[in-house]
Design an enzyme around this catalytic site. Structure first.
Site, PDB file in Angstrom:
ATOM      1  N   ASP A   6     -14.210 -26.002  18.429  1.00 16.50           N
ATOM      2  CA  ASP A   6     -15.400 -26.850  18.383  1.00 16.50           C
ATOM      3  C   ASP A   6     -15.825 -27.118  16.813  1.00 16.50           C
ATOM      4  O   ASP A   6     -16.338 -28.093  16.496  1.00 16.50           O
ATOM      5  CB  ASP A   6     -16.642 -26.342  19.197  1.00 16.50           C
ATOM      6  CG  ASP A   6     -16.324 -27.109  20.704  1.00 16.50           C
ATOM      7  OD1 ASP A   6     -15.412 -27.701  21.055  1.00 16.50           O
ATOM      8  OD2 ASP A   6     -17.009 -26.295  21.566  1.00 16.50           O
TER       9      ASP A   6
ATOM     10  N   ASP B  27     -11.575 -28.067  30.589  1.00 13.52           N
ATOM     11  CA  ASP B  27     -12.459 -27.292  29.680  1.00 13.52           C
ATOM     12  C   ASP B  27     -13.049 -25.928  30.797  1.00 13.52           C
ATOM     13  O   ASP B  27     -12.665 -26.053  31.844  1.00 13.52           O
ATOM     14  CB  ASP B  27     -13.711 -28.351  29.392  1.00 13.52           C
ATOM     15  CG  ASP B  27     -14.354 -27.659  28.171  1.00 13.52           C
ATOM     16  OD1 ASP B  27     -13.940 -26.552  27.575  1.00 13.52           O
ATOM     17  OD2 ASP B  27     -15.515 -28.464  27.647  1.00 13.52           O
TER      18      ASP B  27
HETATM   19  C1  DGJ Z   1     -16.612 -27.723  24.885  1.00 13.01           C
HETATM   20  C2  DGJ Z   1     -15.466 -28.395  24.347  1.00 13.01           C
HETATM   21  O1  DGJ Z   1     -14.898 -27.665  23.479  1.00 13.01           O
HETATM   22  C3  DGJ Z   1     -15.958 -29.767  23.785  1.00 13.01           C
HETATM   23  O2  DGJ Z   1     -14.952 -30.309  23.039  1.00 13.01           O
HETATM   24  C4  DGJ Z   1     -16.720 -30.475  24.623  1.00 13.01           C
HETATM   25  O3  DGJ Z   1     -15.611 -31.003  25.510  1.00 13.01           O
HETATM   26  C5  DGJ Z   1     -17.737 -29.821  25.382  1.00 13.01           C
HETATM   27  N1  DGJ Z   1     -17.359 -28.645  26.016  1.00 13.01           N
HETATM   28  C6  DGJ Z   1     -18.185 -30.684  26.518  1.00 13.01           C
HETATM   29  O4  DGJ Z   1     -19.175 -29.933  27.193  1.00 13.01           O
END
Ligand code: DGJ
Length: 737
Positions: free
Chosen positions: A555, A485
Site C-alpha cells: 500500500d 484483497d
Molecule cells: C487494501 C489494498 O491494499 C488497497 O489497495 C485497497 O484495495 C484497500 N485494501 C481497500 O480496502
C-alpha cells in the site's frame, strides 16, 4: 539435467545444468542421508556424511546409536530417537507416543512431474493449466517408512531442464491401520556443514513489506515464520544461507522459497558439531492434523536454489523458475493493460459519474483499464460494513454494474473490480443471516480487525456461497480484471464444521479453501486478469502466483519507499508479478513529494498503472502521462521477460539505487537510476552495469558514444548529478549491429 541411482553406493544424484544434489542410503537399516548440495560435480562426495568416522553407523556401533542420530546429516529427520536437532516431522501415534523415524524402502525416477492435489505447484509445461507430463522435468520419489508405525513417506524431488532449482515436497501416508496426528511436517530439510553463512530473510510491516535483513547464524535456532494464516507483512516464506562476503555477482547462496500462502516456518539450526540444518514448511505452531488410517497428507512445495554466482544469480534462477514453471495465467507473457485504480483517488467516496470522469480523462492519456476498488457494494461507505454483501450499491452506481461497465467500455477502457471474498463484516446482511459462518471460539468475544471477521471457508456451504458470490459478480458484466484483497489475519480459530480433534487443521484447511476458490476462478474465467492483494503485500508469495500473475506489492506507493520494497520482492519474484502504480503527492502513506517522472520510472519496474485522481492532479503531471504510457509500451516486454540485475542499493548506500533488466539475447537493456539524496559539490556518479555481452558494442540512448559491453561493465559509465533529491533517469542500451 539428470537423476541417477548408483546401485553400488545406494546413492542418488540430481544434476541440473550447474548444480548437484546427492543423497545416499546408509547402513543396513537404510538411513537416508544427505551428502552434498552445491556446484555441479562429476563425483558423489559421499564421504561428507562422515559415516566412516566415530560414532559410526549403528550396525558398527549400536552402543552409540544416539550419537549417530544426533550427528548424521539426515535427508528427512524424525523425532524422539536421538537426533536432538529439530526434526522435519512430529507425530502423536495411536498410543500417544511421539517417536518417529523414516528409513529407506525403494525409489522411482521418472520423466515429468506428477500433479499434487489442491496445492499450488511447479509444472513442466509452460503455461499449461493441466500440468501434463512431458520431457522438460525429471522427478525422483524416495519411498521410506517408519517400520514400527507402518507410516510411509514419499520424499519428492523435481528438477527442470532449463533451471538450477530443485523442487521438494513430502507426502505422508498412514498405512498403520490406526489413526494418528501429525503435529509437524516440513516440506524440506537440508543438513550441511556450517561455513560462515549469514541468514538472509525478508521482514516488514504494513506498507514496509519485504525489507532485506541479514544476520549471523549463531548456535541454536534462528527462524522466521508466520502464524497469521497468511504469509504476512511481517516475515516472508523465504530464507537464504549466504556465504559471508557474497555479493550480487559472487559467492555461494542457498535459497529456500516456500510455495505456500499460510503459516510457515523457515528455520536454521547450528549444532554443537558446527553443522546447520535448514527446515522449511507449514508452521507447526497450532498445527495438529488428524491422519486417519488410510489417509495421506501432502506438504506444499519448497523451491531450493543454489547459486555460486551470488544473490543476483539466485534471483534470476527464481524469476525464470516462477515465470516458466509456476505462473499459469495467459497474461504471463502478455503486456498487462495499464490500469487506473480509484482507491487513492476517491477511497469510498465515488459514484458512476466520478468513475466515468476518471475513465474519460484516463482514456485521453493512454490508460487502458479502470479498476473500481473497495466500496461499490452493500452500504459500504467506509471500512466498517458490508463485506459479504456482494450486491451493488445502487445509490452510488445507479443502473448497476452492467451499466457502469458498459459506459466504461464505450469510453474505450476495460473494466476491473475489487472484492474481498474471504471476509464478513459483523454489520452485513450475510452475518445477520449466518453469524456462525465467521470463525469464532464459542464463548469468547470475537477479535475484530478493520471491523471484520474471517469467513469459515473450511465449511463446504460457506465455500460454495462465497464461490457463487464471486461468480455472480464476475458474470454480471464485462469484467476483465479482479483485485482479490484480504485485509486481516486469522484469529479466533474455531469452526463449527470440525470436531474437537480437528480444530488444529483450520489454518491449513483455510489456505486450501482459498486455493480451491482461486482454482475455480482461473478455470471458470480463464481470461480474467487476477491481481492478488492483502492489505498491500501481506500475501505476496509463490503460492498465490500459481493463480494470478501479479500481486499488489504494497500500500506504500511512495517512489522512494518502493525502492527497498521492490528490491526485496525482486530478490525472489519476477518483475512481471509486482503490482506497482504511480500515485499522487504528497504521498498518502509517508507525505513525501517526489517528481512525477521518478514515480513513473519506479513503477515501470512492476506491472505499471496509476492510483490517483487523474481529473485533479496538477496539469503538468497529467500532461506527462501519455509519455509514461508510451514508455511502458516501449519497455514492458523487456521488463517482463528480461534478466534482472541489481547494480546498487539505496538500502546499503543511502544515496542512490540502480537496477535493470537485460534481454535474454543481451541485445537490449534498461537500467533505472534513482538519486535518492542529492549531494553538494559532488561529481557525476560512476556505476558499473552488468549482464551485457562483453564483446558487443552498445549505444546508450540519448548519447553519441558507443561502448563495448566490457567497458560498460568494467570501467562503468557516469551518471551526472541529477540536481536534487528523488531524481531518476532511465539508461537504455541497444546493441549496435
Ligand atoms: C487494501 C489494498 O491494499 C488497497 O489497495 C485497497 O484495495 C484497500 N485494501 C481497500 O480496502
Amino acid at each position: 539435467m539428470n537423476i541417477t541411482f548408483n546401485e553400488k553406493n545406494r546413492s542418488f544424484k540430481l544434476d541440473t545444468e550447474n548444480t548437484s544434489y546427492c543423497i545416499a542410503i546408509c547402513d543396513e537399516e537404510g538411513f537416508i542421508g544427505h551428502a552434498y548440495y552445491g556446484t555441479k560435480l562429476e563425483e558423489e562426495p559421499l564421504y561428507l556424511m562422515r559415516t566412516a568416522e566415530p560414532p559410526f553407523v549403528p550396525s558398527k556401533n549400536n552402543r552409540d546409536r544416539g550419537s549417530f542420530m544426533d550427528t548424521f546429516p539426515c535427508e528427512f529427520p524424525g523425532n524422539g530417537l536421538g537426533d536432538y536437532r529439530d526434526g522435519a516431522i512430529e507425530i502423536i501415534d495411536a498410543e500417544g507416543h511421539r517417536a518417529v523415524n523414516f528409513t529407506y524402502d525403494d525409489f522411482r525416477i521418472y520423466d515429468g512431474k506428477d500433479k499434487i492435489d489442491g496445492l499450488p505447484q511447479t509444472f513442466e509445461n509452460e503455461g499449461s493449466l493441466d500440468g501434463k507430463s512431458g520431457a522438460k522435468a525429471k522427478s525422483l520419489e524416495i519411498y521410506a517408512s517408519d517400520k514400527t508405525l507402518s507410516l510411509k513417506a514419499v520424499l519428492k524431488y523435481t528438477i527442470f531442464e532449463d533451471s538450477d532449482a530443485l523442487i521438494r515436497s513430502v507426502k505422508i501416508l498412514n498405512e498403520s491401520g490406526k489413526d494418528i496426528f501429525l503435529t509437524k511436517v516440513m516440506s524440506a530439510s537440508l543438513d550441511m556443514d556450517s561455513e560462515n553463512f549469514e541468514l538472509l530473510t525478508l521482514h516488514g510491516s504494513w506498507a514496509r513489506e519485504r525489507q532485506m535483513d541479514f544476520r549471523p547464524i549463531g548456535y541454536g535456532k534462528t527462524s522466521v515464520g508466520s502464524v497469521k494464516g497468511e504469509s504476512s507483512h511481517q516475515e516472508h516464506p523465504f530464507m537464504a544461507l549466504v556465504e559471508n562476503g557474497a555479493t550480487q555477482e559472487s559467492g555461494r547462496v542457498y535459497g529456500f522459497s516456500f510455495i505456500y500462502s499460510g503459516n510457515f516456518l523457515a528455520q536454521v539450526e547450528k549444532s554443537q558439531f558446527d553443522s546447520v540444518r535448514a527446515l522449511m514448511g507449514i508452521s507447526p505452531i497450532g498445527f495438529k492434523w488428524e491422519l486417519k488410517a488410510g489417509e495421506s497428507f501432502q506438504t506444499p512445495e519448497v523451491a531450493m536454489v543454489y547459486s555460486d554466482g551470488g544473490l543476483g544469480k539466485m534471483s534470476r534462477t527464481y524469476h525464470d523458475l516462477y515465470r516458466n514453471h509456476l505462473i499459469r495465467s495467459p497474461y504471463k507473457d502478455k503486456e498487462r493493460p495499464i490500469l487506473i485504480n480509484n482507491w487513492e483517488a476517491t477511497y469510498f467516496d465515488f459514484n458512476t459519474e466520478k468513475l466515468l470522469d476518471i475513465a474519460r480523462q484516463a482514456k485521453k492519456s493512454g490508460i487502458e483499464m479502470l479498476v473500481m476498488d473497495d466500496g461499490w457494494f452493500g452500504v459500504r461507505n467506509d471500512d466498517n460494513t458490508s463485506l459479504g454483501d456482494w450486491n451493488v450499491n445502487e445509490k452510488k452506481l445507479p443502473g448497476g454494474l452492467k451499466h457502469l461497465v458498459d459506459e466504461v467500455n464505450k469510453i474505450g477502457l476495460k473494466f476491473g473490480i475489487w472484492m474481498e471474498p474471504e471476509m464478513i463484516s459483523p454489520d452485513s446482511d450475510l452475518y445477520r443471516a449466518h453469524p456462525d459462518w465467521a470463525f469464532a471460539v464459542p464463548g469468547r468475544v470475537g477479535t475484530r480487525s478493520r471491523n471484520q471477521y474471517v469467513l469459515d471457508l473450511t465449511r463446504p456451504e460457506v465455500l460454495e456461497h462465497t464461490w457463487n458470490s464471486i461468480k455472480t459478480v464476475l458474470s454480471s458484466a464485462n469484467i476483465e480484471y479482479l483485485k482479490w484483497d484480504m485485509n486481516r489475519q486469522l484469529t479466533d480459530l474455531g469452526s463449527l464444521g470440525l470436531d474437537k480433534d480437528n480444530q488444529g487443521e483450520i489454518f491449513h484447511r483455510f489456505v486450501l479453501a482459498v486455493y480451491e476458490l482461486q482454482e475455480r476462478l482461473v478455470n471458470e474465467f480463464p481470461n480474467l486478469l487476477l491481481e492478488n492483494c492483502s492489505g498491500g503485500g501481506a500475501r505476496f508469495d509463490a503460492g498465490m502466483l500459481y493463480y494470478g500473475p501479479q500481486i499488489w506489492c504494497s500500500d506504500d506507493t511512495d517512489a522512494i519507499e518502493r525502492l527497498s520494497i521492490q528490491e526485496g520482492t525482486a530478490l525472489i519474484y519476477p518483475l512481471s508479478s509486482m503490482g506497482a502504480h504511480v500515485s499522487d503527492c504528497p504521498n498518502h502513506t509517508v507525505g513525501r513529494v517526489t517528481p512525477f517522472e521518478t514515480r513513473g520510472h519506479v513503477a515501470l519496474a512492476g506491472t505499471f498503472g496509476y492510483e490517483l485522481d487523474i481529473t485533479k492532479i496538477p496539469e503538468e503531471d497529467r500532461n506527462m502521462i501519455p509519455e509514461q504510457t508510451a514508455m511502458y509500451h516501449k519497455y514492458h516486454s523487456l521488463v517482463r521477460s528480461g534478466d534482472y540485475y541489481r547494480i546498487a542499493s539505496y538500502r546499503e548506500n543511502r544515496y542512490y539505487d540502480c537496477y535493470g533488466v537485460v534481454s535474454k539475447d543481451k541485445s537490449e537493456a534498461l537500467f533505472t537510476f534513482v538519486q535518492v539524496v542529492g549531494r553538494p559539490n559532488y561529481h557525476s556518479r560512476l556505476i558499473r552495469l552488468a549482464g551485457l555481452k562483453p564483446d558487443a558494442k552498445y549505444r546508450i540512448e540519448g548519447e553519441e558514444t558507443e561502448l563495448l559491453g566490457k567497458t560498460i561493465m568494467e570501467a562503468g559509465i557516469l551518471v551526472s548529478n541529477l540536481w536534487g533529491d528523488y531524481r531518476s533517469k532511465l539508461i537504455h542500451l541497444t546493441e549496435v549491429v
